[in-house]
Design an enzyme around this catalytic site. Structure first.
Site: not given
Ligand code: F6P
Length: 549
Positions: A217, A273, A389
Site C-alpha cells: 500500500e 504499532r 446518540h
Molecule cells: O499490518 C501489518 C503491519 O506489519 C503492521 O504491523 C505495521 O504497522 C504495518 O503493517 C505497516 O508496516 P510498515 O511500516 O513496514 O510499512
C-alpha cells in the site's frame, strides 16, 4: 500441564481461585458495593503522572483485586516486564527485543541489545529529526523550485500511519497552523487524490513511513505521489527535496530513489504499532515542533517508569490489564470500549485497535499451543458525546457486558473562544452522567416514582452494573498524550504476558497480503489464477464484468 512441564494458565491455582471467587461472588451490584464502603469513590483511585484514574465503578471487591494480582505474579508479567526493559528478545517468534521504551529513555540511560547500548542511536536520530523539523518549520528547507514547504503528506499504513495521524489530531492545538499536514494510508487511490488534489507540488513534502519499506500500500502510494510531483516539477532531482523516508530498511529506501541522507532510521526492536515515538513521528514533530515532541516522550517515559517500579497495588497499567482479564476470562466480556470525551482524541480508539488487537489477537501461546482461554478483546469506540446518540443504548440496555474506559479533561484547549470554552462543562457533565448511569442504573421503583405507567416500567428501567474506568487529566498536552499511550501499551503487555502469547508479532496479517498478490493479476489481466476457491472465483468474475473488462 504442557509436555514441557509448564502448567497451563487455566490449570494454575491462581486461575482456579479466581474462577471459584467469581462463582461465590454471584451477581455483583455496584449499588451494594458503594453502600458497603462509603470510601469507595475516593479509595478506588490511583494517580500516575497527570492522570487521575478511578476504578471504583468496576465489578470487583478487594478480594477480586488481590486474586488478580496473585495471578499476575504467578504468570510471567513481572519477569517479562523486566526482561523487556532490559532489552531481552522477548518477541520470540521473530527473535527480537521489544524496546519501544528505549525510544523515550533519557540520554544517559543504558539499554543494551546484543551488547550494544541503543540509547545513543535513539538520541542521534532524535537530534537529526529535530534539525530537519526545524528547517522545515522555519522555511530553511526549500522545495526544488525554492518555494517554502507548506504541506506535509505522511504516506504509511498501520503503525506507520495510525500513531502519527492520531497524535496529530490529538495535538492539533499545538501545531503550526500555517502548515497543512495530511495522512495517506489506503491503497484506494481516492485517499491520495483527496490528500493532494488542492496542494501545490512545489510546496509539498512527502514523508514515506514504512518500517520494512516493502508494504505494498505504502510503496504504491509513494510511487504515485512521486509521479504526481515529477509531472509537475519535471525533474527527477526534485525527489531529493520533496521526499524523506522513515524506515529500518536503507537498501529499499535507496532503491525507491530517496537519498538515505534524507532517511530517519529506527530499528527492528521497535514494533510498528509501538513506533510513533520513533522516527515514524517525523510529520508529527514537524507539526508540533521538536520541544513539544520531547515533552510527549517525557510523558511516555514517566509512565514507563511507573510501570517498571510501582508496586502491584498502585500500578495502573497492571490494574487496567488485570481488570480486562477479569471481564474477558471470568465474566464473558468479548469487547472493550474506549470513549474519549475530547474531539481531539477522535482517532485514539482507532490507534488502540491496532495496538491491542494486532498485539493480543492470537490463539497460539508462546509455546506453540492453542490456548483454551479468551485472549484480546474487540476494541472499539468513538468520542463522546456522539456515541451517546448512536450505540450507547446497547451498552446501557443491551445484553452484552462491555467494560469501557472514559477519558476526559478538566480544561478545554486554550485557543477556543470563551463561548466555546463554556461548552466544556456540558461535555463533561455528559461524561460524568454516563458513567453514573452505567454503574447505578435506575430501579423499577425509581421509574415508578416518576409516574411512569406500569407497562413502560421495564423499558425505562436501567439495570446498571456496567463497569467503567474513568481517566481524568487537567488538559490534553503532549505529555499527557504520551502518558495515555504508554498506559495502554503496558496494559496490552500485561494481558499478553498473562495469556502467555507473543504480543509483538503479527503473523495473522500475512495470509491476506499473500492472497491479495495472487488475486491481483486475475482482476487486472484476467489471468487464470490457480488456487482460488469457488466463491472467490465467482466474485472475481462478477467484479470483472461490473468493471467492464
Ligand atoms: O499490518 C501489518 C503491519 O506489519 C503492521 O504491523 C505495521 O504497522 C504495518 O503493517 C505497516 O508496516 P510498515 O511500516 O513496514 O510499512
Amino acid at each position: 500441564m504442557n509436555e514441557d512441564g509448564r502448567t497451563r494458565l487455566n490449570q494454575r491455582a491462581e486461575w482456579t481461585a479466581l474462577a471459584k471467587h467469581r462463582e461465590e461472588l454471584g451477581e455483583v451490584r455496584l449499588r451494594e458495593l458503594f453502600a458497603a464502603d462509603p470510601g469507595r469513590g475516593t479509595g478506588c483511585t490511583l494517580r500516575v503522572g497527570d492522570l487521575y484514574v478511578d476504578y471504583s465503578k468496576h465489578l470487583v471487591t478487594d478480594e477480586t483485586l488481590r486474586l488478580l494480582r496473585e495471578l499476575a505474579s504467578a504468570t510471567d508479567v513481572f519477569s517479562l516486564r523486566d526482561a523487556m526493559f532490559r532489552g531481552e528478545k522477548i518477541n520470540t517468534t521473530e527473535d527480537r527485543a521489544v524496546l519501544h521504551t528505549a525510544l523515550r529513555a533519557p540520554r544517559d540511560a543504558v539499554i543494551e541489545v546484543d551488547g550494544e547500548n541503543v540509547v545513543p542511536k535513539v538520541h542521534a536520530v532524535l537530534d537529526k529529526m529535530t534539525d530537519f523539523a526545524e528547517r522545515v518549520r522555519s522555511g530553511q528547507w526549500q522545495g526544488h523550485t525554492g518555494k517554502r514547504i507548506r504541506n506535509v503528506v505522511n504516506i504509511g499504513i498501520g503503525g506507520s500511519d495510525l500513531g502519527p495521524a492520531m497524535a496529530y489530531e490529538a495535538l492539533r492545538a499545538f501545531t503550526d497552523r500555517e502548515l497543512t499536514v495530511r495522512f495517506v494510508s489506503n491503497v484506494d487511490g481516492a485517499d491520495l487524490h483527496e490528500a493532494i488534489r488542492d496542494l501545490d507540488p512545489a510546496e509539498t513534502l512527502f514523508v514515506i513511513a514504512s518500517k520494512t519499506f516493502t508494504t505494498i500500500e505504502t510503496v504504491t502510494n509513494a510511487t504515485s505521489a512521486r509521479t504526481w510531483l515529477l509531472n509537475a516539477l519535471g525533474d527527477d532531482k526534485a525527489v531529493a527535496k520533496h521526499f524523506v523516508a522513515l524506515s529500518t530498511n536503507a537498501e529499499k529506501v535507496a532503491a525507491f530513489g530517496i537519498d538515505t541522507a534524507n532517511m530517519f532510521e529506527f530499528w527492528d526492536w521497535v514494533g510498528g504499532r509501538y513506533s510513533y515515538d520513533s522516527a515514524i513521528g517525523m510529520s508529527l514533530m514537524i507539526a508540533i515542533g521538536p520541544d513539544r515532541f520531547r515533552e510527549m516522550l517525557d510523558g511516555f517515559h514517566l509512565v514507563d517508569e511507573h510501570f517498571r517500579t510501582a508496586p502491584a497495588e498502585s500500578n495502573v497499567p497492571l490494574l487496567m490489564g488485570m481488570l480486562g482479564i477479569w471481564y474477558g476470562n471470568f465474566l464473558g466480556a468479548q469487547s472493550h470500549a474506549v470513549l474519549p470525551y475530547s474531539h481531539y482524541l477522535s482517532r485514539f480508539t482507532a490507534y488502540l485497535q491496532q495496538l491491542d488487537m494486532e498485539s493480543n489477537g492470537k490463539y497460539v501461546d508462546r509455546d506453540g499451543h492453542e490456548v483454551d482461554w479468551q485472549t484480546g478483546p474487540v476494541v472499539w469506540g468513538t468520542p463522546g458525546t456522539n456515541g451517546q446518540h448512536a450505540y450507547y443504548q446497547l451498552i446501557h440496555q443491551g445484553t452484552k457486558l462491555i467494560p469501557a474506559d472514559f477519558i476526559g479533561f478538566a480544561r478545554p484547549v486554550a485557543e477556543l473562544s470563551d463561548e466555546l470554552k463554556a461548552q466544556h462543562d456540558l461535555l463533561m457533565a455528559n461524561f460524568f452522567a454516563q458513567t453514573q448511569a452505567l454503574a447505578f442504573g435506575k430501579t423499577p421503583d425509581e421509574v415508578r416514582a416518576e409516574g411512569v405507567p406500569e407497562e413502560l416500567v421495564p423499558h425505562k428501567t436501567f439495570k446498571g452494573d456496567h463497569p467503567t474506568t474513568t481517566i481524568l487529566a487537567r488538559e490534553l498536552t503532549p505529555s499527557v498524550l504520551g502518558q495515555l499511550v504508554a498506559l495502554y501499551e503496558h496494559k496490552v503487555f500485561v494481558q499478553g504476558a498473562v495469556w502467555n502469547i507473543d504480543s509483538f508479532d503479527q503473523w495473522g496479517v500475512e495470509l491476506g497480503k499473500v492472497l491479495a498478490k495472487r488475486v491481483e493479476p486475475a482482476l487486472t489481466d484476467g489471468a487464470e489464477v490457480t488456487g482460488l476457491d469457488a466463491s472467490t472465483r465467482a466474485l472475481v468474475a462478477a467484479y470483472r464484468e461490473l468493471r467492464g473488462r
